[in-house]
Design a protein around this motif. Structure first.
Motif, short mmCIF file in Angstrom:
data_model
loop_
_atom_site.label_atom_id
_atom_site.label_comp_id
_atom_site.label_asym_id
_atom_site.label_seq_id
_atom_site.Cartn_x
_atom_site.Cartn_y
_atom_site.Cartn_z
N THR A 1 -38.79 15.74 -18.49
CA THR A 1 -38.22 14.41 -18.68
C THR A 1 -36.81 14.39 -18.12
O THR A 1 -36.10 15.40 -18.13
CB THR A 1 -38.18 14.04 -20.18
OG1 THR A 1 -37.40 15.01 -20.86
CG2 THR A 1 -39.57 13.97 -20.77
N ALA A 2 -36.44 13.23 -17.64
CA ALA A 2 -35.10 13.06 -17.07
C ALA A 2 -34.09 12.93 -18.18
O ALA A 2 -34.40 12.45 -19.27
CB ALA A 2 -35.07 11.82 -16.18
N PRO A 3 -32.85 13.36 -17.92
CA PRO A 3 -31.81 13.14 -18.91
C PRO A 3 -31.52 11.65 -19.02
O PRO A 3 -31.91 10.86 -18.16
CB PRO A 3 -30.61 13.89 -18.32
CG PRO A 3 -30.89 13.98 -16.86
CD PRO A 3 -32.38 14.01 -16.72
N VAL A 4 -30.83 11.27 -20.08
CA VAL A 4 -30.43 9.88 -20.24
C VAL A 4 -29.47 9.55 -19.11
O VAL A 4 -28.50 10.27 -18.88
CB VAL A 4 -29.76 9.66 -21.60
CG1 VAL A 4 -29.22 8.26 -21.72
CG2 VAL A 4 -30.73 9.98 -22.72
N ALA A 5 -29.75 8.48 -18.39
CA ALA A 5 -28.91 8.11 -17.26
C ALA A 5 -28.66 6.62 -17.26
O ALA A 5 -29.58 5.83 -17.44
CB ALA A 5 -29.55 8.53 -15.95
#
Length: 171
Positions: A2-6
């Motif tokens: 999963t991608a980090p919060v951006a």
């Protein structure tokens, strides 16, 4: 992965982008998230912030001239904040990755010239630009192979063919 919060700011500086790709803002958001999730070992921990500017050739030409000494438009420019060793890091604040700027006329012309759908070429360039913000480069053969391989895998997950394949091989 999963991608980090951006936090992804999208700036529409040329209306031609929306005319050609009406879902462009949502497309940018998902492409950036894909690029960030695709390189988990290279993405810093914590919230991230970056911008994608959908500009025109005139804007990109000026930036290319002023920052790179090349008085010509190019398809995409990336200005990585992580390259600035003096950039302040504030604990708890999002880490600023930088800016990706795309030039409408150049991107559209390249897509038409190559026979690739505009959406596919655009997707490639957004991912390419974000990878530059994360420190990927293509200055030598090994770096280029790593970056191009990652781009190709990310694009394949979207059903987009390898942008580095020779045109004859694609047909």
């Amino acid at each position: 992965m999963t991608a980090p919060v951006a936090e992804i700011a999208v700036s529409l500086e040329s209306p031609a982008w929306v005319e050609a790709l009406p879902d462009i803002e949502a497309r940018v958001q998902s492409l950036v998230q894909l690029a960030l999730a695709g390189v988990p070992d290279d993405v810093p921990d914590g919230p991230l912030e970056l911008s994608v500017v959908l500009a025109d050739d005139e804007t990109v030409r000026a930036l290319n001239r002023d920052w790179r000494g090349k008085d010509a438009p190019t398809n995409v420019l990336s200005f990585a904040a992580l390259d600035d060793e003096e950039a302040p890091l504030v604990e708890g604040a999002p880490l600023l990755l930088g800016d990706v700027i795309l030039a409408w006329e150049t991107v559209a012309a390249e897509a038409a010239e190559s026979g690739r759908p505009l959406a596919d070429h655009f997707s490639h360039l957004v991912i390419h630009g974000v990878l530059h913000l994360l420190g990927f480069d293509h200055q030598d053969e090994d770096e280029a192979a790593e970056m191009e391989g990652l781009e190709t895998r990310l694009l394949a997950s979207l059903g987009i063919s390898d942008p580095y394949q020779d045109e004859d091989d694609r047909r």
